[in-house]
Each structure stands twice: as structure tokens, then as C-alpha cells.
Scaffold this motif. Structure first.
Motif, short mmCIF file in Angstrom:
data_model
loop_
_atom_site.label_atom_id
_atom_site.label_comp_id
_atom_site.label_asym_id
_atom_site.label_seq_id
_atom_site.Cartn_x
_atom_site.Cartn_y
_atom_site.Cartn_z
N ASN A 182 0.85 -1.19 0.00
CA ASN A 182 0.00 0.00 0.00
C ASN A 182 0.89 1.25 0.00
OD1 ASN A 182 0.95 0.26 2.63
ND2 ASN A 182 -0.95 -0.47 3.57
N ASN A 183 0.26 2.41 0.10
CA ASN A 183 1.03 3.66 0.05
C ASN A 183 2.02 3.78 1.19
OD1 ASN A 183 0.44 5.07 -2.27
ND2 ASN A 183 -1.47 5.89 -1.46
N ALA A 184 1.74 3.12 2.30
CA ALA A 184 2.64 3.18 3.46
C ALA A 184 3.80 2.21 3.32
CB ALA A 184 1.86 2.88 4.73
N GLY A 185 3.81 1.41 2.26
CA GLY A 185 4.88 0.44 2.05
C GLY A 185 4.67 -0.87 2.76
N THR A 186 3.47 -1.04 3.33
CA THR A 186 3.14 -2.28 4.02
C THR A 186 2.66 -3.32 3.02
OG1 THR A 186 2.48 -1.05 5.99
CG2 THR A 186 1.70 -3.33 5.81
N THR A 187 3.17 -4.53 3.11
CA THR A 187 2.75 -5.60 2.20
C THR A 187 1.31 -6.00 2.51
OG1 THR A 187 5.00 -6.44 1.97
CG2 THR A 187 3.20 -7.96 1.43
N VAL A 188 0.46 -5.93 1.51
CA VAL A 188 -0.94 -6.32 1.70
C VAL A 188 -1.28 -7.58 0.91
CG1 VAL A 188 -1.80 -4.04 2.32
CG2 VAL A 188 -1.63 -4.66 -0.10
N ILE A 189 -0.48 -7.89 -0.10
CA ILE A 189 -0.58 -9.16 -0.81
C ILE A 189 0.81 -9.78 -0.78
CG2 ILE A 189 -1.04 -10.33 -2.99
CD1 ILE A 189 -3.08 -8.21 -3.65
N PRO A 190 1.00 -10.86 -0.01
CA PRO A 190 2.33 -11.46 0.11
C PRO A 190 2.84 -12.03 -1.21
CG PRO A 190 0.87 -12.20 1.88
CD PRO A 190 0.01 -11.51 0.86
N ALA A 191 4.14 -12.27 -1.27
CA ALA A 191 4.74 -12.90 -2.45
C ALA A 191 4.09 -14.24 -2.73
CB ALA A 191 6.23 -13.07 -2.22
N ASN A 192 3.97 -14.55 -4.02
CA ASN A 192 3.45 -15.84 -4.49
C ASN A 192 2.05 -16.15 -3.95
OD1 ASN A 192 5.84 -16.42 -5.95
ND2 ASN A 192 6.82 -17.20 -4.11
N SER A 193 1.21 -15.10 -3.89
CA SER A 193 -0.17 -15.28 -3.43
C SER A 193 -1.13 -15.42 -4.61
CB SER A 193 -0.60 -14.08 -2.58
OG SER A 193 0.09 -14.03 -1.36
N ASN A 194 -1.95 -16.46 -4.57
CA ASN A 194 -3.06 -16.56 -5.52
C ASN A 194 -4.15 -15.59 -5.05
OD1 ASN A 194 -1.77 -18.72 -6.89
ND2 ASN A 194 -2.48 -20.12 -5.29
N ILE A 195 -4.79 -14.92 -6.00
CA ILE A 195 -5.74 -13.90 -5.62
C ILE A 195 -7.10 -14.11 -6.30
CG2 ILE A 195 -4.04 -12.14 -5.06
CD1 ILE A 195 -4.47 -10.93 -7.82
N ILE A 196 -8.11 -13.53 -5.68
CA ILE A 196 -9.46 -13.49 -6.22
C ILE A 196 -9.76 -12.02 -6.53
CG2 ILE A 196 -11.90 -13.94 -5.76
CD1 ILE A 196 -11.00 -15.98 -3.64
N VAL A 197 -10.24 -11.73 -7.73
CA VAL A 197 -10.55 -10.37 -8.10
C VAL A 197 -11.98 -10.29 -8.62
CG1 VAL A 197 -9.82 -8.32 -9.40
CG2 VAL A 197 -8.13 -10.05 -8.77
N ASP A 198 -12.81 -9.50 -7.93
CA ASP A 198 -14.17 -9.23 -8.39
C ASP A 198 -14.13 -8.01 -9.28
OD1 ASP A 198 -15.43 -11.32 -6.88
OD2 ASP A 198 -15.21 -10.08 -5.08
N ILE A 199 -14.69 -8.15 -10.48
CA ILE A 199 -14.63 -7.09 -11.50
C ILE A 199 -16.04 -6.70 -11.94
CG2 ILE A 199 -13.99 -6.56 -13.90
CD1 ILE A 199 -11.58 -6.50 -12.21
N GLU A 200 -16.25 -5.40 -12.09
CA GLU A 200 -17.46 -4.89 -12.75
C GLU A 200 -17.01 -3.94 -13.84
OE1 GLU A 200 -21.51 -2.23 -11.93
OE2 GLU A 200 -20.18 -2.76 -10.25
N VAL A 201 -17.34 -4.23 -15.10
CA VAL A 201 -16.95 -3.39 -16.23
C VAL A 201 -18.03 -2.34 -16.45
CG1 VAL A 201 -16.39 -3.32 -18.68
CG2 VAL A 201 -15.66 -5.27 -17.30
N ILE A 202 -17.64 -1.09 -16.30
CA ILE A 202 -18.58 0.02 -16.41
C ILE A 202 -18.69 0.51 -17.85
CG2 ILE A 202 -19.18 2.32 -15.54
CD1 ILE A 202 -19.08 0.11 -13.39
N ALA A 203 -17.55 0.71 -18.49
CA ALA A 203 -17.56 1.26 -19.86
C ALA A 203 -16.31 0.81 -20.60
CB ALA A 203 -17.62 2.79 -19.82
N VAL A 204 -16.44 0.72 -21.92
CA VAL A 204 -15.34 0.34 -22.79
C VAL A 204 -15.31 1.31 -23.96
CG1 VAL A 204 -14.36 -1.43 -24.32
CG2 VAL A 204 -15.52 -2.11 -22.19
N SER A 205 -14.13 1.84 -24.26
CA SER A 205 -13.98 2.67 -25.47
C SER A 205 -12.72 2.23 -26.19
CB SER A 205 -13.91 4.15 -25.11
OG SER A 205 -12.81 4.42 -24.27
N GLN A 206 -12.80 2.21 -27.50
CA GLN A 206 -11.67 1.72 -28.29
C GLN A 206 -10.68 2.85 -28.60
OE1 GLN A 206 -11.45 -1.53 -28.77
NE2 GLN A 206 -13.46 -1.82 -27.84
#
Length: 314
Positions: free
Chosen positions: A290-314
Motif C-alpha cells: 500500500n502507500n505506506a509500504g506495508t505488504t498487503v498481498i504477500p509474495a506468491n499469493s493466488n488472488i481473487i478479483v471481483d470485477i465490474e466493467v462500467i464502460a469500454v472505449s476503443q
């Protein structure tokens, strides 16, 4: 503010390049401000492109490398500077002479040993891409030049073709372990809609949108929330990849971790989905802070990401 692993890499290149320029000078009287040279090179490149009618180019946010894609590849870019790449190219001065300085190839060479401009672009351009790269001297051969190439010379790498990007054996082993862990996790759920992509990510589309579908360099406005696969009940906050997370982000798939490069291109405008990303396609051995330099996702971590696509422009 939009940042990514590649953007952190860009900052590191800036620091390394500035250090390298300073260290190779003979005396204080010889010192040339590399930022001034960079701006001079950018002006030279822009004037040349304008004169030659080269429009529709893209650029890297940090290095200001301009590039024109002639053929867009379909395979993932290089993951890290440890990745070995193969490529073909021709290199000219800017403005170009009648013959190239060099017409050659890179064969299974560790990315971190190559010029900074190639490092940046090999981690941004999909394998199979053919592009013209307009690279300021700071990201090429600097003040010292190379062979017939003089110092402080911006360069055109014409028909730069990325042929292959080979991850290390350690990364391959980590990838196998990660994808096994993700499959085991998902098989323990009651999901019936999981898609296992050939790249190694898995995903579930919970809302199918009907709008435009992004490609590598489309502008995408989206929301994202991270979780660790090992702690899926708590969102990880203040990840510099997307900050602040509660706000939408307008950027290109290619500017994010490789799992999102792939994932965003699976979704149409208006879609919602959850992605399960192995560490090598996420934040890898670096993890995320994070901005403070604290690790929030450790090395070699599998992650889950929830995504919502709002808009797309080419």
C-alpha cells in the motif's frame, strides 16, 4: 491514481537509467541532466513522427516510448525481467539514415540484460506483436552509445517482433502449484459455472453484459476488489494496483497484472465476474504494497478479483 506492476517497473527503470547516466560520466563538468536529454529526445521523435505522418501511435506512460503496432499478438507478454525473450528487429537513428545500424535478433535472452526500452515493451506487448518502437536514448544506449550508434541518440526499432517469452523453471513450478491450489479451492465450492482458461486463470461471469468487449489497448472503466485465495472473506484494501479501490478506474488491460490483462478481455461492458488468478499472473514474487509500504498481498499469493466493467472505449 492508477498504478500497476508494470508502472512500478517503469519507475525502477527511471531510477536505474538516471544512475547509469551519472555513473558513466568522467567529471562534474561532463554531467548532462538526463531529464533534459529525455525531453530533447522526445521532441526529436515527435517532430520526426509528425513530419513523416506517423499517427495513431501509443505510448508508455512513464518512459514516453512511442510505438506503432503493425500486428497485435495474442499471447501474454513477458512476465518479469527474468523471462527469456526472442525477437527480431532493425534499428535506425532518428531521423533515420539510409541503412540501419543493425538488423539482428535476440535469441532466448534474459530480458533484464537488454536495454531498458526493450524491457518495458516486452512486458507490455503481447508475444507475436510486430511494432515500430521510438525509444529515447535514456532507455536505449544512453550517453555512451554502442558501436556505430553515438551517445544521446534516440532510436527507431523498426519491425520489432516478439517471437517468444519463456518463463523460468522456478516460475513454471510455482504456476503448477498455484493452478492446482485454485482448482482445489473451486472444487470445494458449489459453483457450476467456472471457466478454466488455457492461460491458467479461472473465472465465473455472474452478470453478462451486452456492450463492447475490450482488447489489449482499449480504455476500460471498471471496479475491482481483491481478496486472497487463502482468505476469501476479507477484501484487501489499499493495493497500489488500483487505488482507491472503491472508485472506478479508466485504463487499458495491458497496464495491469497479467491476470487482469486476460480477464478484462473476457468481459463485455456491463458484465460482472470473479477471477481466480495464480500468483505468476498476479503480483508474483514481488507481492503488493500500500502507500505506506506495508505488504498487503504477500509474495506468491493466488488472488481473487471481483470485477465490474462500467464502460469500454476503443
Amino acid at each position: 491514481m492508477k498504478r500497476s506492476v508494470h508502472r512500478f517497473f517503469g519507475i525502477a527503470l527511471v531510477a536505474a537509467a538516471l544512475l547509469g547516466v551519472s555513473s558513466c560520466l568522467d567529471s562534474p563538468d561532463d554531467i548532462v541532466d538526463p531529464n533534459i536529454q529525455l525531453q530533447k529526445d522526445i521532441a526529436t521523435i515527435d517532430n520526426y513522427m509528425l513530419t513523416e505522418g506517423v499517427f495513431g501511435y501509443r505510448e508508455d506512460e512513464y518512459t514516453k516510448i512511442r510505438f506503432v503496432i503493425k500486428k497485435l499478438g495474442t499471447k501474454l507478454p513477458a512476465r518479469t525481467t527474468a523471462t527469456k525473450i526472442s525477437a527480431d528487429y532493425k534499428v535506425f537513428s532518428i531521423p533515420p539514415g539510409t541503412t540501419p545500424y543493425d538488423q539482428g535478433n535476440i535469441t532466448s535472452t534474459q530480458l533484464g540484460t537488454l536495454i531498458s526500452g526493450w524491457q518495458t515493451m516486452a512486458m507490455k506487448l503481447p508475444v507475436g506483436t510486430i511494432a515500430d518502437l521510438y525509444i529515447p536514448s535514456l532507455w536505449a544506449y544512453g550517453t555512451g552509445g554502442k558501436g556505430e550508434i553515438p551517445g544521446n541518440m534516440p532510436l527507431l526499432f523498426e519491425d520489432f517482433e516478439i517471437l517468444n517469452a519463456e518463463i523460468t523453471s522456478a516460475e513454471q513450478n510455482q504456476f503448477k502449484s498455484d493452478t492446482t491450489a485454485i482448482r482445489t479451492y473451486l472444487e470445494g465450492k458449489d459453483y457450476t459455472d467456472v471457466v478454466y482458461d488455457t492461460t491458467g486463470i479461472a473465472y465465473r461471469v455472474t452478470t453478462q453484459g451486452g456492450g463492447s468487449q475490450p482488447s489489449w489497448f482499449s480504455k476500460v472503466t471498471f471496479k475491482a476488489q481483491y481478496k486472497l485465495l487463502t482468505d476469501d472473506t476479507r477484501a484487501v484494501t489499499d493495493v497500489l494496483e488500483l487505488k482507491p479501490q472503491e472508485n472506478v478506474t479508466d485504463s487499458r488491460p495491458v497496464d495491469y497484472i497479467q491476470g487482469l490483462m486476460i480477464g478484462l478481455q473476457q468481459l463485455r461492458e456491463g458484465s460482472k465476474a470473479t477471477f481466480y488468478i495464480p500468483s505468476g499472473l498476479g503480483f508474483g514474487v514481488q507481492g503488493a504494497s500500500n502507500n505506506a509500504g506495508t505488504t498487503v498481498i504477500p509474495a506468491n499469493s493466488n488472488i481473487i478479483v471481483d470485477i465490474e466493467v462500467i464502460a469500454v472505449s476503443q
